[in-house]
Motif scaffolding. Sequence first.
Motif, mmCIF file in Angstrom:
data_model
loop_
_atom_site.group_PDB
_atom_site.id
_atom_site.type_symbol
_atom_site.label_atom_id
_atom_site.label_comp_id
_atom_site.label_asym_id
_atom_site.label_seq_id
_atom_site.Cartn_x
_atom_site.Cartn_y
_atom_site.Cartn_z
ATOM 1 N N ASP A 141 0.895 3.484 -3.235
ATOM 2 C CA ASP A 141 0.241 5.334 -2.574
ATOM 3 C C ASP A 141 0.377 5.951 -1.190
ATOM 4 O OD1 ASP A 141 -1.362 7.979 -2.337
ATOM 5 O OD2 ASP A 141 -2.469 7.261 -3.896
ATOM 6 N N ILE A 184 -0.053 7.937 0.904
ATOM 7 C CA ILE A 184 -0.861 9.449 1.162
ATOM 8 C C ILE A 184 -2.428 8.460 1.580
ATOM 9 C CG2 ILE A 184 -2.593 11.144 0.874
ATOM 10 C CD1 ILE A 184 -0.395 12.235 -1.120
ATOM 11 N N ALA A 185 -2.380 7.852 0.324
ATOM 12 C CA ALA A 185 -3.873 7.158 0.550
ATOM 13 C C ALA A 185 -3.691 5.936 2.143
ATOM 14 C CB ALA A 185 -4.022 5.754 -0.758
ATOM 15 N N ALA A 186 -1.749 5.360 1.609
ATOM 16 C CA ALA A 186 -2.026 4.809 3.315
ATOM 17 C C ALA A 186 -2.101 5.330 4.467
ATOM 18 C CB ALA A 186 -0.307 3.742 2.891
ATOM 19 N N GLU A 187 -1.705 6.279 4.216
ATOM 20 C CA GLU A 187 -1.333 7.006 5.691
ATOM 21 C C GLU A 187 -2.864 7.082 5.714
ATOM 22 O OE1 GLU A 187 0.232 10.645 5.730
ATOM 23 O OE2 GLU A 187 1.080 10.378 7.567
ATOM 24 N N ALA A 188 -3.745 7.898 5.267
ATOM 25 C CA ALA A 188 -4.570 7.882 5.372
ATOM 26 C C ALA A 188 -5.720 6.928 6.345
ATOM 27 C CB ALA A 188 -5.642 7.849 4.465
ATOM 28 N N MET A 189 -4.868 5.349 5.189
ATOM 29 C CA MET A 189 -6.105 3.720 5.863
ATOM 30 C C MET A 189 -5.793 3.767 7.293
ATOM 31 S SD MET A 189 -8.698 3.557 3.627
ATOM 32 C CE MET A 189 -8.383 4.630 3.246
ATOM 33 N N ALA A 206 0.578 -1.536 0.475
ATOM 34 C CA ALA A 206 -0.050 0.568 -0.028
ATOM 35 C C ALA A 206 0.951 1.128 -0.353
ATOM 36 C CB ALA A 206 -0.999 0.064 1.100
ATOM 37 N N VAL A 242 -2.239 3.350 8.034
ATOM 38 C CA VAL A 242 -1.060 3.064 8.061
ATOM 39 C C VAL A 242 0.586 3.861 7.878
ATOM 40 C CG1 VAL A 242 0.775 1.650 6.602
ATOM 41 C CG2 VAL A 242 -1.616 1.264 6.146
#
Lengths: 238, 383
Positions: free
Chosen positions: B227, B229-234, B223, B236
């Motif tokens: 991406d 940013i997306a990983a952080e938003a999830m 992840a 991670v």
Amino acid sequence: MLKVENLQVNYGGIEALKGISFEVPTGKIVTLIGANGAGKTTTLRAIAGLIKPKAGAIHFEEANISGTHDAAAIVGRGITLVPEGRRIFPDMTVLENLKIGAYLRKDKLVRDIERVYSLFPRLEERSWQLGGTLSGGEQQMLAVGRALMANPKLLMMDEPSLGLAPLIVRGIFDIIREINKQGVTVLLIEQNANMALKTADFAYVMETGRITRSGTGNELLNDPTIKEAYLGTMNEDD
Amino acid sequence: MNNIKHRRNKKILTAVNVALLLAIYVAVFVAEQVLPQTSMLFVVLKKGSIYALIAVSMNLLNGFTGLFSLGQAGFMLIGAYVYGIFTIPEEFRQSVYQYFDGGVIHFTVPVVIALVMAGAAAAIFAALIGLPVLRLKSDYLAIATLGFAEILRALFQWKIIGPVTNGSNLLRKFPNFNDFNIKGADGKVAVYLSTLIPFIVAGICILLIVLLIRSSYGRAFRAIRDDEIAAEAMGVNLFKHKQLAFVISSFFAGVGGALLAMYQMAIQANAFTSAMTYEILLIVVIGGLGSVTGSCLGSFLFIAASEWWLRGLDGGTFLGINAPGIFRAGFRKVVFAVIIMLVVLFYRKGIMGDSEFSAKRIAERFRRIFMKRKSKIEVVENE
């Protein structure tokens, strides 16, 4: 549920948010509308803990979360962001994308995956396909489904209609209402003000880092100045 | 109904995969007993399996987590030295550390423990440099890790720490693969294990990496690659996971370095150049970023081509053609470079892309060929 007070965010020397305050009550759909650069995305990113606010407080279920600046902790508390431009993981399968959404959870996911698949049957058909091979609308479904996998109390959506055909956009907004009915509070930001105001219980208008107006969705929808600035005279097609 | 069938199919395919792997190991064991020890095949198998482990460890970082790191040679160096330093038998220390009065370390540990120590030392060092270095992105990360590897190479040859590292002199006389051959009563080797041992150690390590990649941690790594940013938003935690991938990758690079030391029977810091890292990067890219089996396949092909098949290009005779004018020292590298360019041109994403070599893939390939033939037959019948 969520209460933001005097939130300020700076990017270098630029003031992106100049002290905004708003509230998201439990079980409602609240929307922030405004033009490019009004600070909508910045607001969501600050709440999600992805950027650090300069001043102000963010209260979520009575706890002040503005000081944490730890995205993982905030997801753990029950706030999930569907980022702008969908940002699904292109080289992972649909199912893997969903599983990443539940990364912080340690319990069984079978029922949640079923729940997402029942909301978006299209995703079930494509569960072994790579995220990057989906169409724009399907990617948006995946982004929403992925966020739901975290089992959020508050779902924040950044421009879910971006770059999608009008028919698809309508479908996405139907789903937002459906998710809300299932008990998830929604904070939505949109440039597509017409659609957002029709869906939302309450709305705030942002202009260059400030909140300038607020009211119920219907109030703002019928407000002449809002009509002029954000809706145009495009109501024929509805 | 369909689900049960699907599950049964999956079980059969897994069993076939395991059987294939076992067959490879048995083949290696049998070949070692039957073929003469001097065969180039064993050079390829030994070095290939070691490079496969190191390539997979690099792939974990570059292919699965998307961190472009070029520090592999440095971590191998640490692993090799830790292994050598702690396994040289006491009676040889005087002769090995002849310029340093026998060195300062006067104990040895068993080989298996030394291998784990080699990995652990590399991992600890990775954890330390990871703190500053992993805040960098893409090319900058590559430059920083490359720099650290070069610093290590110089550091280990420093005279002041010579009593430990033997300075710029060779470390040798530590246990190597031949010591694992079982000797009969007459002193001759009864059972050869010198090729099987690196296969087993590398196999276990690669298996551990595969298990990691398949876990939820592996998903988080991918992840981050796809991406950030997306990983952080999830939820991670980016830094924690990057650090984890970096440390684990370095651990196995350290073990790989120790194995390489066992294979070469001598260690010298100057050999762990950035060119070595590039060789491994080449294997990873040719095999396919994000494919474990690709890295393994690429490793054996690379070693076979560079050490064996193309040797004649340097030696005067290649494929029966004797042309000492063209086939002389250095020509092998020219041809090798051309081959690599062709591979990269025609297999853009490496031999395996980001998929894995497995029974399922072979089955699907066959099914497709079979279906094509069937549809052709139908066309003919219709006509």
